[in-house]
Design a protein around this motif. Structure first.
Motif, PDB file in Angstrom:
ATOM      1  N   ASN A   1     -45.084 -67.946  56.619  1.00 11.86           N
ATOM      2  CA  ASN A   1     -44.391 -68.395  55.904  1.00 11.86           C
ATOM      3  C   ASN A   1     -44.651 -67.244  54.804  1.00 11.86           C
ATOM      4  OD1 ASN A   1     -43.434 -69.588  53.501  1.00 11.86           O
ATOM      5  ND2 ASN A   1     -44.426 -71.538  53.919  1.00 11.86           N
ATOM      6  N   GLN A   2     -43.372 -66.816  54.309  1.00 14.02           N
ATOM      7  CA  GLN A   2     -43.340 -65.387  53.348  1.00 14.02           C
ATOM      8  C   GLN A   2     -43.739 -66.150  51.945  1.00 14.02           C
ATOM      9  OE1 GLN A   2     -43.325 -62.067  53.448  1.00 14.02           O
ATOM     10  NE2 GLN A   2     -43.644 -62.745  55.788  1.00 14.02           N
ATOM     11  N   LYS A   3     -43.552 -67.446  51.748  1.00 13.44           N
ATOM     12  CA  LYS A   3     -43.834 -67.964  50.331  1.00 13.44           C
ATOM     13  C   LYS A   3     -45.462 -67.996  49.829  1.00 13.44           C
ATOM     14  CE  LYS A   3     -40.130 -71.122  49.238  1.00 13.44           C
ATOM     15  NZ  LYS A   3     -39.705 -72.072  50.078  1.00 13.44           N
ATOM     16  N   ASP A   4     -46.173 -68.221  51.149  1.00 11.00           N
ATOM     17  CA  ASP A   4     -47.622 -68.164  51.144  1.00 11.00           C
ATOM     18  C   ASP A   4     -48.001 -66.522  50.519  1.00 11.00           C
ATOM     19  OD1 ASP A   4     -47.762 -70.459  51.627  1.00 11.00           O
ATOM     20  OD2 ASP A   4     -48.359 -70.360  53.982  1.00 11.00           O
ATOM     21  N   TYR A   5     -47.121 -65.706  51.283  1.00 14.21           N
ATOM     22  CA  TYR A   5     -47.640 -64.302  50.989  1.00 14.21           C
ATOM     23  C   TYR A   5     -47.469 -64.281  49.401  1.00 14.21           C
ATOM     24  CZ  TYR A   5     -46.965 -59.189  50.371  1.00 14.21           C
ATOM     25  OH  TYR A   5     -47.038 -57.883  49.996  1.00 14.21           O
ATOM     26  N   GLU A   6     -46.223 -64.570  48.962  1.00 16.90           N
ATOM     27  CA  GLU A   6     -46.155 -64.249  47.432  1.00 16.90           C
ATOM     28  C   GLU A   6     -47.252 -64.840  46.443  1.00 16.90           C
ATOM     29  OE1 GLU A   6     -43.577 -62.450  46.256  1.00 16.90           O
ATOM     30  OE2 GLU A   6     -42.847 -62.245  48.507  1.00 16.90           O
ATOM     31  N   LYS A   7     -47.606 -65.994  47.204  1.00 13.85           N
ATOM     32  CA  LYS A   7     -48.749 -66.562  46.210  1.00 13.85           C
ATOM     33  C   LYS A   7     -50.062 -65.669  46.171  1.00 13.85           C
ATOM     34  CE  LYS A   7     -47.651 -71.094  47.525  1.00 13.85           C
ATOM     35  NZ  LYS A   7     -47.905 -72.023  48.646  1.00 13.85           N
TER      36      LYS A   7
ATOM     37  N   LYS B   1     -50.242 -62.330  47.171  1.00 17.11           N
ATOM     38  CA  LYS B   1     -50.211 -60.659  47.283  1.00 17.11           C
ATOM     39  C   LYS B   1     -50.759 -60.074  45.901  1.00 17.11           C
ATOM     40  CE  LYS B   1     -45.721 -60.066  45.221  1.00 17.11           C
ATOM     41  NZ  LYS B   1     -44.208 -59.939  45.381  1.00 17.11           N
TER      42      LYS B   1
ATOM     43  N   GLN C   1     -48.639 -58.820  54.984  1.00 15.01           N
ATOM     44  CA  GLN C   1     -47.621 -59.435  54.948  1.00 15.01           C
ATOM     45  C   GLN C   1     -46.703 -59.818  56.313  1.00 15.01           C
ATOM     46  OE1 GLN C   1     -44.293 -57.385  52.654  1.00 15.01           O
ATOM     47  NE2 GLN C   1     -43.120 -59.252  52.728  1.00 15.01           N
TER      48      GLN C   1
END
Ligand code: ASP
Length: 327
Positions: free
Chosen positions: A256-262, A264, A251
């Motif tokens: 871009n944390q949105k990419d992480y959310e996709k 994880k 993480q």
């Protein structure tokens, strides 16, 4: 192969002709197959000594500076334990915010400072290439304990040692190793894929599209003639896998944390998934895990990740003894 030795002041009892005496350990690229045999032989002896006597004085009087600019539980504490089990002592700098780093001191200056007090420096740093910069500034050996998304050579060495100890010496050849998860930012898999390319293995990479193994690593592995293949689902390769190496989605490396959310939670290993795997295989993870292996799987004999941590102690004892001329 070992890089050139640094010229160290030579106190009594050290063997300056020992192959790794005074060397930095920066990348797995420094190791040939016979070097690995040597490291694993020493690590195996360390294991025997710890089991028999616990602590002994091989590095009595030696000091390790353990310099961590990024969080660490296992690497930092196993290097500390390794030094102390060998009778040496440790200067721990885990909270660089309390050191002169927070005043803006450069990495080379911090390294020059620590080597006035220590015989060997272990460094973890968020930037790729930082260990090489530190090694250039230092007269004493520097051991790379993770440089950003670059390499984590001591982890790869302990990973390979785990495979040998768990599955039997000489049996890495012919194995299928599947690396799963964040292959883009995971430095442990960058080092391990390179290291395993010294053996006749087959490597599968299973990851989300945006977390594929970097081209550079795949090209280096291909140059050694190792068959590699990329997949997006584990089901395709699990039944043939001898070593499943699971990684955490990193993480902290995402812009871009949105990419992480996709991505994880993209893969989860649990008893049900593992029904499709062989009985004679192992599941490894450099840890920490954050949901990619269910604790329900922990009691399965194939779950090797906790034993893997222990092997790390013996490998790090071996490396410290080697660079300090005592192995
Ligand atoms: N502990 C390993 C590392 O430092 C793996 C991880 O953080 O996911 O690279």
């Amino acid at each position: 192969m070992p890089t050139q030795s640094k010229s160290l002041h030579l106190p009594f009892g050290e063997d300056k002709n020992a192959p790794w005496y005074g060397k930095d350990i920066l990348s797995v690229k420094q190791f040939a197959r016979e070097d690995l045999e040597y490291v694993f032989g020493v690590a195996h002896e360390m294991r025997g000594m710890v089991e028999r006597v616990g602590t002994f004085d091989l590095l009595k009087g030696k000091i390790l500076a353990n310099l961590f600019y990024e969080p660490s539980t296992r690497t930092s504490s196993s290097f500390t334990a390794a030094m102390e089990r060998l009778g040496g002592s440790v200067i721990p700098i885990n909270e660089v915010k309390y050191s002169s780093v927070s005043k803006g001191e450069s990495l080379p200056d911090t390294i020059r400072t620590l080597e006035c007090y220590a015989d060997v420096i272990v460094l973890r740093h968020p930037e790729t290439g930082s260990a090489a910069i530190a090694a250039k500034a230092a007269k004493k050996p520097v051991i790379n304990a993770g440089d950003g998304v670059g390499e984590h050579p001591t982890q790869a060495l302990l990973d390979a040692f785990t495979i040998f100890e768990e599955l039997g010496v000489g049996e890495i050849d012919g194995m299928t190793v599947t690396m799963l998860g964040d292959l883009k930012y995971g430095r442990t898999v960058h080092s391990l894929a390179r290291l395993l390319s010294l053996y006749n293995v087959k490597i599968n990479y299973v990851s989300p599209e945006i977390l594929r193994m970097p081209q550079e690593v795949m090209e280096e592995v291909a140059a050694k003639g190792i068959p590699q293949a990329e997949f997006s689902t584990l089901q395709e390769v699990l039944p043939q896998t001898d070593v499943l190496y699971v990684t955490r989605v990193q993480q902290e490396r995402f812009e871009n944390q949105k990419d992480y959310e996709k991505v994880k939670g993209a893969y989860v290993i649990d008893p049900q998934v593992m029904q499709a795997a062989k009985q004679e295989m192992i599941v490894m993870h450099p840890l920490p895990r954050v949901g990619e292996i269910s604790p329900e799987f922990d009691e399965d004999p194939r779950a090797a990740y906790f034993r893997q941590m222990e092997y790390g102690l013996y490998v790090r004892m071996a490396l410290l003894a080697m660079v300090l001329g005592k192995a």
